[in-house]
Motif scaffolding. Structure first.
Motif, PDB file in Angstrom:
ATOM      1  N   ARG A   1     -11.585  38.569 123.689  1.00 34.56           N
ATOM      2  CA  ARG A   1     -10.392  39.019 123.441  1.00 34.56           C
ATOM      3  C   ARG A   1     -10.264  39.155 121.943  1.00 34.56           C
ATOM      4  NH1 ARG A   1      -6.058  35.390 125.902  1.00 34.56           N
ATOM      5  NH2 ARG A   1      -7.310  33.809 124.823  1.00 34.56           N
ATOM      6  N   LYS A   2      -9.501  40.094 121.518  1.00 32.03           N
ATOM      7  CA  LYS A   2      -9.028  40.124 120.165  1.00 32.03           C
ATOM      8  C   LYS A   2      -8.545  39.367 119.554  1.00 32.03           C
ATOM      9  CE  LYS A   2      -8.484  45.339 121.019  1.00 32.03           C
ATOM     10  NZ  LYS A   2      -7.074  46.156 121.181  1.00 32.03           N
ATOM     11  N   GLN A   3      -9.218  38.768 118.581  1.00 34.49           N
ATOM     12  CA  GLN A   3      -8.705  37.659 117.547  1.00 34.49           C
ATOM     13  C   GLN A   3      -7.994  36.171 118.546  1.00 34.49           C
ATOM     14  OE1 GLN A   3      -5.609  39.440 115.338  1.00 34.49           O
ATOM     15  NE2 GLN A   3      -7.257  40.744 114.180  1.00 34.49           N
ATOM     16  N   GLN A   4      -8.564  35.946 119.822  1.00 42.08           N
ATOM     17  CA  GLN A   4      -8.186  35.025 120.552  1.00 42.08           C
ATOM     18  C   GLN A   4      -9.506  34.422 121.053  1.00 42.08           C
ATOM     19  OE1 GLN A   4      -4.835  35.844 123.187  1.00 42.08           O
ATOM     20  NE2 GLN A   4      -5.234  37.763 122.161  1.00 42.08           N
ATOM     21  N   ALA A   5      -9.496  33.082 121.611  1.00 40.45           N
ATOM     22  CA  ALA A   5     -10.596  32.344 122.078  1.00 40.45           C
ATOM     23  C   ALA A   5     -10.777  33.107 123.429  1.00 40.45           C
ATOM     24  CB  ALA A   5     -10.238  31.097 122.298  1.00 40.45           C
TER      25      ALA A   5
END
Length: 132
Positions: free
Chosen positions: A98-102
């Protein structure tokens, strides 16, 4: 058909399934489910009695993934239990980047049936979900 050929077909099936999700092509995802079929997760069962019901659910799921920053999915087949040449159970590890997430990490078990259309999902059960 040999056991190795069946394993290869099922791996190709999951490659197509993963590709459909990566393209956020809910119609292609829905076509990989048998009629009827279902999904079990978090103690609930959702029954798909028609192609329209499956397509609606997959559309909503792809939309939700997009809202959660979906980039791409990848998978690994942990176990494949053949039940003759027309039935199988596959246990899959999934990772959703995911974008800018774990990433999301979860497992899903699929009950599969081979039809004239190829392998299709009768039931998938998502478990050990880790949505961080």
């Amino acid at each position: 058909m040999t056991t190795q050929q069946i394993h290869t077909e099922i791996e190709q099936f999951f490659n197509a399934y993963c590709l459909a999700y990566n393209q956020q092509d809910s119609q292609s995802v829905a076509r990989l489910f048998a009629r009827p079929s279902g999904i079990a997760q978090q103690g609930k069962y959702t029954h798909f009695s028609s192609p329209d019901a499956t397509a609606k659910n997959m559309h909503e799921l792809c939309q939700w993934y997009a809202e959660q920053g979906f980039l791409q999915a990848s998978f690994k087949i942990n176990h494949l239990f053949l039940q003759g040449s027309q039935h199988a159970i596959a246990d899959i590890d999934w990772q959703i980047e995911r974008k800018q997430q774990a990433p999301w990490l979860f497992h899903t078990t699929y009950n599969l049936i081979k039809t004239s259309q190829g392998w299709l999902i009768l039931l998938c059960t998502a478990y050990e979900e880790s949505f961080t």
